[in-house]
Write a protein that holds these residues in place. Structure first.
Motif, PDB file in Angstrom:
ATOM      1  N   UNK A  21     -44.649 140.521  49.198  1.00  0.00           N
ATOM      2  CA  UNK A  21     -43.906 139.835  50.243  1.00  0.00           C
ATOM      3  C   UNK A  21     -43.225 138.566  49.738  1.00  0.00           C
ATOM      4  N   UNK A  22     -43.540 138.183  48.521  1.00  0.00           N
ATOM      5  CA  UNK A  22     -43.070 136.940  47.936  1.00  0.00           C
ATOM      6  C   UNK A  22     -41.675 137.126  47.362  1.00  0.00           C
ATOM      7  N   UNK A  23     -40.663 136.989  48.181  1.00  0.00           N
ATOM      8  CA  UNK A  23     -39.302 137.272  47.757  1.00  0.00           C
ATOM      9  C   UNK A  23     -38.705 136.155  46.923  1.00  0.00           C
ATOM     10  N   UNK A  24     -39.133 134.945  47.119  1.00  0.00           N
ATOM     11  CA  UNK A  24     -38.543 133.820  46.389  1.00  0.00           C
ATOM     12  C   UNK A  24     -39.485 133.259  45.347  1.00  0.00           C
ATOM     13  N   UNK A  25     -40.535 133.971  45.023  1.00  0.00           N
ATOM     14  CA  UNK A  25     -41.501 133.522  44.031  1.00  0.00           C
ATOM     15  C   UNK A  25     -42.167 132.212  44.437  1.00  0.00           C
ATOM     16  N   UNK A  69     -35.437 138.911  41.079  1.00  0.00           N
ATOM     17  CA  UNK A  69     -36.410 137.814  41.157  1.00  0.00           C
ATOM     18  C   UNK A  69     -36.294 136.891  39.946  1.00  0.00           C
ATOM     19  N   UNK A  70     -36.129 137.472  38.772  1.00  0.00           N
ATOM     20  CA  UNK A  70     -35.999 136.661  37.554  1.00  0.00           C
ATOM     21  C   UNK A  70     -34.721 135.821  37.605  1.00  0.00           C
ATOM     22  N   UNK A  71     -33.650 136.390  38.110  1.00  0.00           N
ATOM     23  CA  UNK A  71     -32.397 135.646  38.231  1.00  0.00           C
ATOM     24  C   UNK A  71     -32.581 134.471  39.175  1.00  0.00           C
ATOM     25  N   UNK A  72     -33.254 134.694  40.282  1.00  0.00           N
ATOM     26  CA  UNK A  72     -33.510 133.612  41.232  1.00  0.00           C
ATOM     27  C   UNK A  72     -34.347 132.509  40.594  1.00  0.00           C
ATOM     28  N   UNK A  73     -35.357 132.901  39.835  1.00  0.00           N
ATOM     29  CA  UNK A  73     -36.198 131.906  39.156  1.00  0.00           C
ATOM     30  C   UNK A  73     -35.370 131.102  38.156  1.00  0.00           C
ATOM     31  N   UNK A  74     -34.494 131.772  37.439  1.00  0.00           N
ATOM     32  CA  UNK A  74     -33.661 131.106  36.450  1.00  0.00           C
ATOM     33  C   UNK A  74     -32.708 130.106  37.114  1.00  0.00           C
ATOM     34  N   UNK A  75     -32.075 130.503  38.205  1.00  0.00           N
ATOM     35  CA  UNK A  75     -31.158 129.605  38.909  1.00  0.00           C
ATOM     36  C   UNK A  75     -31.925 128.390  39.430  1.00  0.00           C
ATOM     37  N   UNK A  76     -33.077 128.622  40.023  1.00  0.00           N
ATOM     38  CA  UNK A  76     -33.884 127.513  40.538  1.00  0.00           C
ATOM     39  C   UNK A  76     -34.297 126.590  39.399  1.00  0.00           C
ATOM     40  N   UNK A  77     -34.654 127.166  38.267  1.00  0.00           N
ATOM     41  CA  UNK A  77     -35.043 126.376  37.106  1.00  0.00           C
ATOM     42  C   UNK A  77     -33.886 125.512  36.608  1.00  0.00           C
ATOM     43  N   UNK A  78     -32.671 126.046  36.629  1.00  0.00           N
ATOM     44  CA  UNK A  78     -31.490 125.273  36.220  1.00  0.00           C
ATOM     45  C   UNK A  78     -31.280 124.085  37.146  1.00  0.00           C
ATOM     46  N   UNK A  79     -31.376 124.333  38.444  1.00  0.00           N
ATOM     47  CA  UNK A  79     -31.205 123.250  39.407  1.00  0.00           C
ATOM     48  C   UNK A  79     -32.290 122.193  39.209  1.00  0.00           C
ATOM     49  N   UNK A 127     -24.857 129.192  38.148  1.00  0.00           N
ATOM     50  CA  UNK A 127     -25.142 130.482  38.763  1.00  0.00           C
ATOM     51  C   UNK A 127     -24.647 131.575  37.829  1.00  0.00           C
ATOM     52  N   UNK A 128     -25.348 132.710  37.740  1.00  0.00           N
ATOM     53  CA  UNK A 128     -24.838 133.841  36.951  1.00  0.00           C
ATOM     54  C   UNK A 128     -23.523 134.352  37.545  1.00  0.00           C
TER      55      UNK A 128
END
Length: 179
Positions: A21-25, A69-79, A127-128
């Motif tokens: 259920x954890x969509x945004x990690x 999910x990995x892409x979302x984590x990467x974008x959040x990490x960049x921010x 963003x990718x």
């Protein structure tokens, strides 16, 4: 020793269910399926769960879910990296935290926040290339405007994640300096 009263017996199953259920990690994220991009991921998970685990379709969907999910984590990490470079080490996580209870601080900032977010997507690689702009980052930019840090964030993003054409290679001498 074999009692069914063990409170930890279902712990692994609970973790697996939470991860599903954890969509945004983010553990116990109550905001999933609120935004369009959340619904896309949620629908992918629902379809995957209805398929046979040994099927090619299940494997493809599972890979797509993992990639998203990995892409979302990467974008959040960049921010987060840029926010920390701007001096928001302790506040970075809370600035990036968006829930369904989040509100725009000033409705007059909405246009400016959209412009900055669009500019970030067009003029940087924060963003990718395949990324569809997420409403979550509109809230983050609004917070940065309220803190009078949005322009500095854009400048830093431009330095750290400059836009590159598809044929352009980056070697170590071209990388932006880390502030």
């Amino acid at each position: 020793l074999c009692s069914n009263n063990n409170p930890y017996a279902s712990f692994g199953a609970t973790l697996a269910r939470d991860e599903e259920q954890n969509l945004w990690s983010t553990p116990h994220d109550v905001t999933h399926t609120e935004a369009d991009d959340d619904r896309v991921l949620y629908n992918m998970i629902v379809v995957r769960n209805q398929l046979d685990k040994d099927s090619e379709e299940w494997q493809k969907l599972n890979y797509d879910i993992y990639t998203l999910r990995q892409t979302r984590k990467e974008v959040r990490s960049r921010w987060k990296h840029i926010l920390e470079d701007l001096g928001f080490q302790k506040e970075a996580d809370s600035l990036l935290s968006v829930t369904k209870l989040s509100i725009i601080s000033d409705s007059q900032n909405m246009g400016k926040a959209r412009d900055i977010l669009l500019k970030l997507s067009e003029e940087t690689n924060i963003f990718p290339t395949s990324w569809e702009l997420s409403e979550r980052y509109l809230f983050v930019v609004d917070r940065l405007i309220a803190l009078d840090a949005a322009d500095e964030f854009f400048k830093m993003a431009s330095m750290v994640y400059p836009k590159r054409t598809s044929g352009e290679r980056v070697d170590d001498s071209q990388k932006a300096p880390q502030c």
